[in-house]
Write a protein that holds these residues in place. Structure first.
Motif, short mmCIF file in Angstrom:
data_model
loop_
_atom_site.label_atom_id
_atom_site.label_comp_id
_atom_site.label_asym_id
_atom_site.label_seq_id
_atom_site.Cartn_x
_atom_site.Cartn_y
_atom_site.Cartn_z
N GLY A 263 19.84 -29.43 -18.71
CA GLY A 263 18.93 -31.02 -19.46
C GLY A 263 17.93 -30.69 -21.10
N PHE A 264 18.12 -32.19 -21.58
CA PHE A 264 16.99 -32.09 -22.31
C PHE A 264 17.91 -31.58 -23.74
N ILE A 265 18.39 -31.26 -24.19
CA ILE A 265 18.98 -30.59 -25.16
C ILE A 265 19.99 -31.10 -25.59
N THR B 108 8.54 -23.20 -18.75
CA THR B 108 9.24 -22.22 -20.55
C THR B 108 8.75 -22.99 -21.04
N THR B 109 9.23 -24.37 -21.02
CA THR B 109 9.34 -25.25 -22.05
C THR B 109 8.20 -25.34 -23.18
N ASN B 110 6.54 -25.22 -21.93
CA ASN B 110 5.30 -24.85 -22.86
C ASN B 110 4.78 -23.42 -23.27
N GLY C 3 13.56 -35.18 -26.03
CA GLY C 3 12.10 -34.98 -25.78
C GLY C 3 11.82 -35.24 -24.45
N ARG C 4 10.36 -34.46 -24.23
CA ARG C 4 10.29 -33.71 -23.53
C ARG C 4 10.52 -34.28 -21.84
N GLU C 5 9.99 -33.83 -21.39
CA GLU C 5 10.96 -34.07 -19.66
C GLU C 5 12.17 -34.72 -19.61
N GLY C 6 13.45 -34.44 -21.03
CA GLY C 6 14.45 -35.87 -20.78
C GLY C 6 15.21 -35.08 -19.83
N SER C 7 15.05 -33.94 -19.24
CA SER C 7 16.32 -33.70 -18.12
C SER C 7 17.18 -34.71 -17.38
N ASP C 8 15.63 -35.61 -16.78
CA ASP C 8 16.78 -37.25 -15.98
C ASP C 8 17.07 -37.85 -16.75
N ILE D 20 19.72 -28.73 -14.76
CA ILE D 20 18.90 -28.24 -15.08
C ILE D 20 18.33 -28.24 -15.92
N SER D 21 16.40 -28.46 -15.43
CA SER D 21 15.67 -28.17 -16.73
C SER D 21 15.21 -26.41 -16.70
N ALA D 22 14.62 -26.31 -17.99
CA ALA D 22 14.01 -25.12 -17.73
C ALA D 22 13.19 -24.44 -16.74
N MET D 23 13.09 -23.17 -15.92
CA MET D 23 12.18 -22.75 -15.74
C MET D 23 10.55 -22.98 -15.92
N GLY E 154 15.59 -22.43 -23.66
CA GLY E 154 14.75 -22.35 -22.05
C GLY E 154 16.14 -22.90 -20.56
N GLU E 155 16.49 -24.26 -21.45
CA GLU E 155 17.53 -24.59 -20.17
C GLU E 155 18.22 -24.16 -20.71
N LEU E 156 18.90 -23.47 -21.69
CA LEU E 156 19.88 -22.27 -21.50
C LEU E 156 19.67 -20.58 -20.87
#
Ligand code: ASP
Ligand code: MG
Length: 422
Positions: free
Chosen positions: A187-189, A42-44, A201-206, A36-39, A121-123
């Protein structure tokens, strides 16, 4: 085992999180690793917290962080119905950690602080979704992926230590499926061996999802989006886009490379290496066919694929002493770009000139000019668009370049790229 990834848009409201739950409920017989990524955005917002903290505008940073806290607490309260749940303590812990960071003097590099703050954000999102799922009978285990994904300390673009991470996945994540059919991870972290948080890296959850899919030998990875599937162009920029039902890994890598913001470019390799299909599906209507990405797909079925990268700069270097720009000089130039982490989107050279197209980033351009101005006269042209069309048809290309001047063009049998000025 299936791997699912839900992005920010699928979690941007309480209603959408409930829709995500319905999707998951429709797979009662599968073991699911859910990334899951941030809601929402949120990351911005957290990026702004990090920027203000680093500029020593501590009060603004604290206010922005407070806004993020309140948004998450409200969503959690709507989903859980009260504030008694242990989730609220868990959220409070994340906020307290971030507040500690804000209390420090920024002595280290910006990217380090960025990762310590933005990783929150992801946590937050995973903790909320996990608690909500458990209350509605979607029994699951929450993992802190920082205990699993080990990386180097290349903050904001950290590289995964593949062997160590595989060991963690096998020893720590696989056994969790003996307790619940669903495991939820960020994701992402990830984290360094010093327990510092990193981002990929941004959008890294994929990409995070693909790493899990690879290491768990998943049967498939599904990216759930708010659109029908993969399209032949960005519908926000072009009318009449069409959905692509199937496409090869190679083609998607090319699209991402040319700047299509479809799937994080690093996502494909871990999947291709184990021949795991990647499905792009719409969480608003799971019956839509979506897109299947796999090794073999019929290119004859593909429509022209259009990618537009805006905000481009054409940088032209001319050697001051009329020395030819051949292999040795080109290698020096590339070395400088590499050191300053500037990606070249298109390049062309002549006898004493080297031209390239890069993303507009005034700080980086200044650094490039500083590094190269002794040997080269440097000029640049701003506010350009880089158009890439694969499987092009001439009429279409002319339509798309209409009312623009073409500053640079490159063509192969399959791909044409044009750098355009209005
Ligand atoms: N939340 C991160 C971002 O917005 C990672 C992701 O969405 O994949 O960049
Ligand atoms: Mg996101």
């Amino acid at each position: 085992m299936k791997v699912f990834k839900f992005g920010g848009a699928s979690l941007e409201s309480v209603e959408r999180i409930k829709q995500v739950a319905q999707i998951v409920q429709s797979f009662p017989d599968d073991k699911l690793l859910i990334v899951i990524s941030a809601m929402g955005k949120t990351t911005n917002e957290l990026e702004k917290v990090a920027q203000n903290f680093y500029m020593r505008k501590r009060e603004i940073a604290a206010q922005l962080l407070y806004n993020v806290e309140q948004q998450h607490i409200q969503v959690a309260e709507s989903l859980l119905g009260n504030r008694e749940h242990p989730l609220f303590q868990q959220l409070q812990q994340f906020f307290t950690e971030a507040e500690w960071t804000l209390g420090e003097k920024p002595l280290r590099a910006y990217d380090y602080y960025y990762d310590q703050l933005v990783s929150m954000g992801e946590l937050l999102s995973t903790a909320i979704v996990s608690a909500f799922f458990n209350t509605i009978g979607l029994s699951n285990t929450w993992v802190d992926v920082r205990d699993v994904f080990r990386t180097d300390d290349n903050f904001r673009d950290a590289n995964i230590d593949w062997a160590f991470t595989q060991k963690q996945v096998t020893e720590k994540v696989v056994p969790l499926f003996n307790q619940t059919n669903i495991v939820i991870a960020q994701g992402f972290i990830g984290s360094t061996d010093q327990n510092e948080s990193v981002t990929l890296g941004r959008e890294g959850s994929d990409y995070s999802a693909a790493v899990f899919a690879n290491m768990l030998d998943a049967e498939s990875q599904t990216i759930w989006k708010d659109v029908e599937g993969l399209k032949n162009a960005d519908p926000k920029l072009f009318p009449n886009t069409v959905n692509i039902p199937e496409i090869s890994y190679g083609e998607v890598i090319e699209m991402a490379y040319y700047g299509a913001q479809v799937i994080h470019p690093k996502t494909i390799k871990p999947l291709q290496n184990k021949q795991i299909p990647l499905l792009v599906k719409c969480f608003l209507d799971k019956n839509l066919p979506g897109t299947v990405i796999r090794e073999q797909a019929d290119v004859r079925q593909l429509p022209p694929i259009i990618v537009l990268k805006r905000n481009q700069v054409l940088l032209t270097l001319t050697s001051k002493d009329y020395a030819f720009i051949t292999e040795d000089k080109i290698s020096d130039i590339y070395e400088t770009f590499h050191r300053l982490k500037v990606k070249i989107n298109l390049m062309q050279n002549g006898a004493i000139t080297f031209s390239c197209c890069i993303d507009h980033n005034p700080e980086k351009i200044e650094l490039l000019i500083k590094a190269l101005h002794n040997d080269f006269k440097i000029s640049y042209n701003e506010a350009l668009e880089l158009l890439t069309v694969r499987y092009y048809q001439d009429g279409l290309l002319e339509d798309l370049s209409n009312h623009h001047t073409v500053l640079l063009e490159q063509r192969s049998k399959v791909t044409v790229q044009r750098l355009l000025k209005k």
